[in-house]
Write a protein that holds these residues in place. Structure first.
Motif, PDB file in Angstrom:
ATOM      1  N   HIS A   1       0.838  -1.205   0.000  1.00 13.32           N
ATOM      2  CA  HIS A   1       0.000   0.000   0.000  1.00 13.32           C
ATOM      3  C   HIS A   1       0.876   1.260   0.000  1.00 13.32           C
ATOM      4  O   HIS A   1       0.595   2.211  -0.742  1.00 13.32           O
ATOM      5  N   LEU A   2       1.938   1.243   0.801  1.00 16.25           N
ATOM      6  CA  LEU A   2       2.814   2.423   0.874  1.00 16.25           C
ATOM      7  C   LEU A   2       3.519   2.667  -0.457  1.00 16.25           C
ATOM      8  O   LEU A   2       3.646   3.803  -0.896  1.00 16.25           O
ATOM      9  N   VAL A   3       3.952   1.587  -1.094  1.00 15.83           N
ATOM     10  CA  VAL A   3       4.631   1.728  -2.381  1.00 15.83           C
ATOM     11  C   VAL A   3       3.659   2.270  -3.438  1.00 15.83           C
ATOM     12  O   VAL A   3       3.988   3.197  -4.175  1.00 15.83           O
ATOM     13  N   LYS A   4       2.435   1.710  -3.443  1.00 12.52           N
ATOM     14  CA  LYS A   4       1.430   2.138  -4.432  1.00 12.52           C
ATOM     15  C   LYS A   4       1.059   3.605  -4.260  1.00 12.52           C
ATOM     16  O   LYS A   4       0.760   4.296  -5.216  1.00 12.52           O
ATOM     17  N   ASN A   5       1.011   4.065  -3.002  1.00 12.41           N
ATOM     18  CA  ASN A   5       0.514   5.418  -2.724  1.00 12.41           C
ATOM     19  C   ASN A   5       1.622   6.385  -2.327  1.00 12.41           C
ATOM     20  O   ASN A   5       1.364   7.350  -1.621  1.00 12.41           O
ATOM     21  N   LYS A   6       2.816   6.108  -2.778  1.00 12.06           N
ATOM     22  CA  LYS A   6       3.974   6.912  -2.369  1.00 12.06           C
ATOM     23  C   LYS A   6       3.770   8.404  -2.658  1.00 12.06           C
ATOM     24  O   LYS A   6       4.010   9.248  -1.807  1.00 12.06           O
ATOM     25  N   LYS A   7       3.284   8.717  -3.856  1.00 10.82           N
ATOM     26  CA  LYS A   7       3.119  10.119  -4.257  1.00 10.82           C
ATOM     27  C   LYS A   7       2.108  10.827  -3.365  1.00 10.82           C
ATOM     28  O   LYS A   7       2.327  11.934  -2.916  1.00 10.82           O
ATOM     29  N   MET A   8       0.989  10.130  -3.103  1.00  9.86           N
ATOM     30  CA  MET A   8      -0.080  10.729  -2.298  1.00  9.86           C
ATOM     31  C   MET A   8       0.432  11.030  -0.891  1.00  9.86           C
ATOM     32  O   MET A   8       0.204  12.092  -0.342  1.00  9.86           O
ATOM     33  N   TYR A   9       1.184  10.059  -0.306  1.00 11.82           N
ATOM     34  CA  TYR A   9       1.708  10.256   1.046  1.00 11.82           C
ATOM     35  C   TYR A   9       2.709  11.392   1.107  1.00 11.82           C
ATOM     36  O   TYR A   9       2.796  12.115   2.073  1.00 11.82           O
ATOM     37  N   LYS A  10       3.486  11.560   0.021  1.00  8.73           N
ATOM     38  CA  LYS A  10       4.485  12.625  -0.017  1.00  8.73           C
ATOM     39  C   LYS A  10       3.769  13.979   0.056  1.00  8.73           C
ATOM     40  O   LYS A  10       4.170  14.863   0.802  1.00  8.73           O
ATOM     41  N   ARG A  11       2.660  14.114  -0.729  1.00  2.81           N
ATOM     42  CA  ARG A  11       1.916  15.376  -0.734  1.00  2.81           C
ATOM     43  C   ARG A  11       1.340  15.673   0.644  1.00  2.81           C
ATOM     44  O   ARG A  11       1.456  16.760   1.162  1.00  2.81           O
ATOM     45  N   LYS A  12       0.750  14.641   1.258  1.00  2.00           N
ATOM     46  CA  LYS A  12       0.144  14.781   2.574  1.00  2.00           C
ATOM     47  C   LYS A  12       1.201  15.176   3.588  1.00  2.00           C
ATOM     48  O   LYS A  12       0.994  16.038   4.430  1.00  2.00           O
ATOM     49  N   SER A  13       2.361  14.543   3.463  1.00  2.00           N
ATOM     50  CA  SER A  13       3.458  14.815   4.382  1.00  2.00           C
ATOM     51  C   SER A  13       3.912  16.269   4.277  1.00  2.00           C
ATOM     52  O   SER A  13       4.182  16.916   5.275  1.00  2.00           O
ATOM     53  N   ASP A  14       3.960  16.798   3.054  1.00  2.00           N
ATOM     54  CA  ASP A  14       4.365  18.193   2.862  1.00  2.00           C
ATOM     55  C   ASP A  14       3.402  19.145   3.571  1.00  2.00           C
ATOM     56  O   ASP A  14       3.809  20.099   4.212  1.00  2.00           O
ATOM     57  N   LEU A  15       2.101  18.825   3.463  1.00  2.00           N
ATOM     58  CA  LEU A  15       1.092  19.674   4.096  1.00  2.00           C
ATOM     59  C   LEU A  15       1.228  19.647   5.613  1.00  2.00           C
ATOM     60  O   LEU A  15       1.184  20.674   6.277  1.00  2.00           O
ATOM     61  N   GLU A  16       1.435  18.434   6.148  1.00  2.00           N
ATOM     62  CA  GLU A  16       1.541  18.308   7.597  1.00  2.00           C
ATOM     63  C   GLU A  16       2.832  18.932   8.107  1.00  2.00           C
ATOM     64  O   GLU A  16       2.886  19.464   9.205  1.00  2.00           O
TER      65      GLU A  16
END
Lengths: 196, 149
Positions: A91-106
């Motif tokens: 799941h983390l590999v598949k959604n790497k881009k999405m998590y990166k964006r979320k991480s930037d916001l947080e």
């Protein structure tokens, strides 16, 4: 053991054997026995509750389908954790881009909390800082850290789950702690926690 | 330092030492000895202790106990859905969902085409009539021509 005598405290072997023989309620006991553990293993990997909720259901679906393949060579909970970790890593590999964006916001939010001087971190800020600290770990290291720190598994058990060497897992755990240390040090508010 | 453990072994064991997760008493003794004699290891120990203190004091948001009461129900539903992907009626309704639009498209196409064909026939009929009229006119002209002769 008779089917009727089964409950959540029955051994894994009893529950598995009964389920394989066709007793569906035995699987319900397995679910109730492991649902919290699986949820938290997955949650500490993916960090988002909704994702963890969905993945936990997927893990048990996989377990339902593959429980007949469990040969008893390792403990049952390591088999369950292995599925949970694999699903989380995928799941983390598949959604790497999405998590990166979320991480930037947080990260922006954490930066803004850095500016508040002389205030102790409240629990919400600590939660957010912890989430971001865990998010800063590479996937494999995150898995090792979670299994060792939160689940208190031995390095042998972690090595079994991760299909890696015991020595490698120990070094991985140490480097994960150092990485968390580096992340926390880079946030000013963390110093207040240290001194408070 | 005891030859059984390298400095790297000691340093890598510090997180477990801080969280009291080492059973080997010999290793514990050796770690304590090195912390007291080696400044680099001592500093490492302090930093790791600070990190672990933060980790112990923070936690992720809990979803609440009710969530886990419902989770097993959701898991069973997910399993049921996946193993029995719809009853015969469900599958029929799915079939209808495909069949009705397909049938509608076919019907509209059929009506459109048949309408166009009838228009063509109309044209053909009109042409035919015009032809017949012009032939009749020609014949009349011919007759008139003959009579005038």
């Amino acid at each position: 053991m008779a089917e009727n005598n089964l409950d959540i405290n029955s051994t894994d072997d009893e529950l598995i054997e009964s389920f394989i023989k066709g007793n569906q309620s035995a699987f319900n006991f397995i679910v109730r026995k492991y649902q919290k553990k699986v949820y938290w293993v997955v949650r500490k990997m993916v960090l988002d509750h909704d994702d963890a909720d969905d993945l936990t259901q997927e893990v048990f679906l996989k377990l339902y389908r593959s429980i007949g393949d469990f040969r008893g060579e390792s403990k049952f909970f390591t088999y369950v954790y292995k599925i949970a970790i694999n699903y989380s890593l995928n799941h983390l590999v598949k959604n790497k881009k999405m998590y990166k964006r979320k991480s930037d916001l947080e990260d922006e939010f954490i930066m803004s909390t850095d500016k508040i001087a002389d205030e102790e971190l409240n629990s919400k800020e600590k939660t957010l800082l912890l989430e971001e600290a865990i998010r800063s770990l590479p996937e494999q290291q995150r898995a090792v850290f979670n299994l060792r720190y939160y689940e208190n598994l031995t390095y042998d058990e972690i090595a079994n789950i991760m299909n890696k060497s015991v020595g490698g897992m120990k070094a991985n755990y140490f480097h994960a702690i150092k990485k968390l240390e580096k992340f926390l040090k880079s946030h000013k508010k963390y110093d207040l926690v240290e001194t408070s | 330092m005891n030859t059984k453990y390298t400095k790297e072994d000691i340093i890598h064991s510090l997180p477990d030492y801080v969280s009291d997760n080492i059973e080997d008493s010999e290793l514990i003794k050796e770690i304590e000895n090195v912390i007291n004699t080696d400044n680099e290891v001592k500093n490492e120990f302090i930093e790791i202790s600070n990190t672990m203190n933060f980790l112990n004091s923070a936690d992720l948001e809990h979803p609440g106990e009710n969530y886990f009461n419902n989770l097993s129900v959701k898991i069973n539903e997910r399993i049921h859905e996946n193993l029995n992907p719809g009853s015969i009626l469900d599958r029929l309704s799915l079939l209808w969902k495909i069949l009705i639009p397909a049938f509608s498209v076919l019907l509209i196409s059929f009506l459109f085409l048949s309408n166009r064909n009838s228009d063509n026939t109309e044209f053909t009929k009109t042409d035919e009539t015009k032809k017949q009229i012009s032939i009749a006119d020609n014949k009349d002209d011919e007759k008139k021509g003959l009579s005038s002769d």
